[in-house]
Design an enzyme around this catalytic site. Structure first.
Site, PDB file in Angstrom:
ATOM      1  N   ARG A 141      -7.703 -66.016  36.023  1.00  0.00           N
ATOM      2  CA  ARG A 141      -7.497 -67.225  36.847  1.00  0.00           C
ATOM      3  C   ARG A 141      -7.579 -68.528  36.059  1.00  0.00           C
ATOM      4  NH1 ARG A 141      -4.558 -64.372  40.006  1.00  0.00           N
ATOM      5  NH2 ARG A 141      -5.558 -63.454  41.815  1.00  0.00           N
ATOM      6  N   SER A 198      -3.590 -55.417  49.259  1.00  0.00           N
ATOM      7  CA  SER A 198      -3.475 -56.651  48.484  1.00  0.00           C
ATOM      8  C   SER A 198      -3.777 -56.274  47.038  1.00  0.00           C
ATOM      9  CB  SER A 198      -4.489 -57.677  48.989  1.00  0.00           C
ATOM     10  OG  SER A 198      -4.543 -58.749  48.081  1.00  0.00           O
ATOM     11  N   ASP A 242     -10.805 -66.410  44.465  1.00  0.00           N
ATOM     12  CA  ASP A 242      -9.765 -67.052  43.657  1.00  0.00           C
ATOM     13  C   ASP A 242      -9.566 -68.529  43.996  1.00  0.00           C
ATOM     14  OD1 ASP A 242      -9.299 -64.840  42.091  1.00  0.00           O
ATOM     15  OD2 ASP A 242      -7.820 -63.994  43.457  1.00  0.00           O
ATOM     16  N   ASP A 278       1.285 -63.789  50.038  1.00  0.00           N
ATOM     17  CA  ASP A 278       0.595 -65.069  50.281  1.00  0.00           C
ATOM     18  C   ASP A 278       1.369 -66.253  49.725  1.00  0.00           C
ATOM     19  OD1 ASP A 278      -1.591 -63.755  51.477  1.00  0.00           O
ATOM     20  OD2 ASP A 278      -2.600 -63.483  49.560  1.00  0.00           O
TER      21      ASP A 278
HETATM   22  N1  ARG Z   1     -12.544 -59.173  44.009  1.00  0.00           N
HETATM   23  C1  ARG Z   1     -11.873 -59.434  42.767  1.00  0.00           C
HETATM   24  C2  ARG Z   1     -12.254 -60.782  42.256  1.00  0.00           C
HETATM   25  O1  ARG Z   1     -12.620 -61.636  43.008  1.00  0.00           O
HETATM   26  C3  ARG Z   1     -10.409 -59.210  42.833  1.00  0.00           C
HETATM   27  C4  ARG Z   1      -9.608 -60.168  43.636  1.00  0.00           C
HETATM   28  C5  ARG Z   1      -8.223 -59.663  43.698  1.00  0.00           C
HETATM   29  N2  ARG Z   1      -7.326 -60.557  44.310  1.00  0.00           N
HETATM   30  C6  ARG Z   1      -6.303 -60.132  45.085  1.00  0.00           C
HETATM   31  N3  ARG Z   1      -5.444 -61.012  45.480  1.00  0.00           N
HETATM   32  N4  ARG Z   1      -6.178 -58.888  45.458  1.00  0.00           N
HETATM   33  O2  ARG Z   1     -12.195 -61.006  41.078  1.00  0.00           O
END
Ligand code: ARG
Length: 398
Positions: A91, A172, A121, A12
């Site tokens: 994050r 991912s 995110d 990404d």
């Molecule tokens: N679902 C999880 C969260 O929102 C993990 C997100 C993981 N991100 C990724 N780019 N695979 O905290």
């Protein structure tokens, strides 16, 4: 024009760079925040940034991540419907470090992130950037283009951007000290069992050692400070627990998760250190906290988890809950012994100078507690329920 890309080195964020160039950004800076992802990922980000002609910074935030983010996650028994919030707690720190780099090398015409429009995110990163850099111009090219992963891969191949994914290997993945998230590909069908190939940090429980291992975690004021008697700082302690638990297949999580935008998604995690340390911390709290406190803390933990899931590190309620928890954690000292065995972690023993427990009073072998004094108290128990039953009999019959 000048852009700062919050860069992981993954698909990404990598495609963002040639895209920005096409839009006329000549000066591209990249920042990767090291929150404990594998060293190869950091090196890969550095190499790709250099191939793409970006001016790159790696920020080592591991110690701060362990002490200021993972430790609170332990103290609040981080749990969002089974998820120890591993991606979520990183994050806010990534946004803060990126804001620092933006201040140092700025001003920038855009601070850029690679989040899609479907995930959590985007909320966490953008709120974090706005918190530390009010008014910052933010771009999210993948979201703006409404790109799918396949479209990203096609574009990367067309412009010759360095990526590792192919249309067949489409997981991912997000990794840090606290856990590894795996999404996409075959996992998108909740009716499909997770394929063994997605796991890297935990051995398959069936292939784990036949001999169980025991480990003792020592806590002081809610902070884990010792493993088997050895004093360690939070970073070293989490790293050690990661290996101990991972070797025994502890920490695999497969859940249906409710994302911020209301989407239900299937998520897999490997969080060996988190599962071990939170299990130990909870066992200690159960020995120490008063019943009302324990019940109330469960509500506080759930509220904290929701705020953290939404990325709102710094919300007024977040600060209030943290103040409450700080008061509670002062007494959470002692040690917990656990057994790791083929994917499970079991509490074997717990002890604390603050234990709210009297063996003499609880014991079946002690007569100093005058049992007969209970008769009256027991007789009044359920009085209103009994009155209600009587009324039902009177008006509704038996
Ligand atoms: N679902 C999880 C969260 O929102 C993990 C997100 C993981 N991100 C990724 N780019 N695979 O905290």
């Amino acid at each position: 024009m000048k852009a700062l890309v919050i860069y992981s080195g993954g698909l990404d964020t990598t495609v963002c760079i040639p895209l920005l160039r096409e839009e006329g950004y000549e000066q591209i800076y990249t920042v990767t925040v090291d929150v404990g992802q594998p060293l190869e990922d950091l090196r890969q980000a550095e190499e790709r940034a250099s191939v793409l002609g970006a001016c790159h910074t790696t920020v080592d935030a591991k110690a701060a991540f362990a002490a200021e983010y993972c430790v609170p996650a332990i103290q609040f028994n981080a749990d969002y419907f089974g998820y120890p919030l591993s991606t979520a707690i990183a994050r806010p720190l990534i946004a803060k470090c990126a804001a620092d780099v933006a201040k140092e090398h700025g001003p920038f015409d855009a601070v850029v992130h690679g989040c899609t429009g479907k995930g959590n995110d985007q909320f966490r990163i953008e709120y974090g950037l706005r918190l530390h850099l009010p008014g910052v111009p933010i771009r999210a090219p993948i979201r703006e283009k409404n790109w799918t992963r396949s479209a990203e891969i096609e574009y990367a191949e067309r412009v010759g951007a360095p990526i590792a994914q192919s249309k067949h290997k489409i997981w991912s993945i997000d990794e840090n000290l606290w856990g590894r998230s795996i999404e996409g590909g075959a996992l998108e069908d909740p009716a499909t069992a997770p394929p063994e190939e997605i796991f890297q940090w935990t051995v398959a429980p069936t292939a784990a050692p036949n001999e169980p291992a025991e480990v003792e975690i020592g806590f002081e004021g809610g902070v884990p400070v010792q493993v088997d008697g050895e004093k360690l700082d939070p970073l070293a302690l989490i790293q050690l627990c990661h290996h101990l638990a991972g070797q025994h297949g502890v920490g695999r999580i497969d859940i249906m998760e409710d994302r911020l935008i209301g989407l239900k998604v299937r998520e897999n995690y490997e969080c060996p250190a988190a599962v071990l340390l939170i299990t130990a911390h909870q066992a200690l709290e159960s020995l120490i906290l008063a019943p009302h406190e324990r019940r109330f803390k469960a509500l506080v933990d759930a509220e904290w988890a929701r705020l953290v899931y939404e990325g709102l590190w710094g919300d007024p309620l977040f600060e209030d809950l943290s103040a409450f928890n700080q008061a509670v954690q002062q007494r959470v000292s002692g040690s917990v012994r656990l057994r790791l065995y083929k994917g499970s972690v079991t509490v074997l023993a717990r002890s604390s100078p603050w234990a709210l427990y009297s063996e003499a009073d609880a014991s079946f072998d002690d007569s100093s507690f005058e049992q007969s004094e209970m008769t009256g108290m027991v007789r009044t128990h359920g009085m209103s329920s009994l009155l209600y039953a009587e009324l039902k009999r009177k008006f509704l019959g038996d």
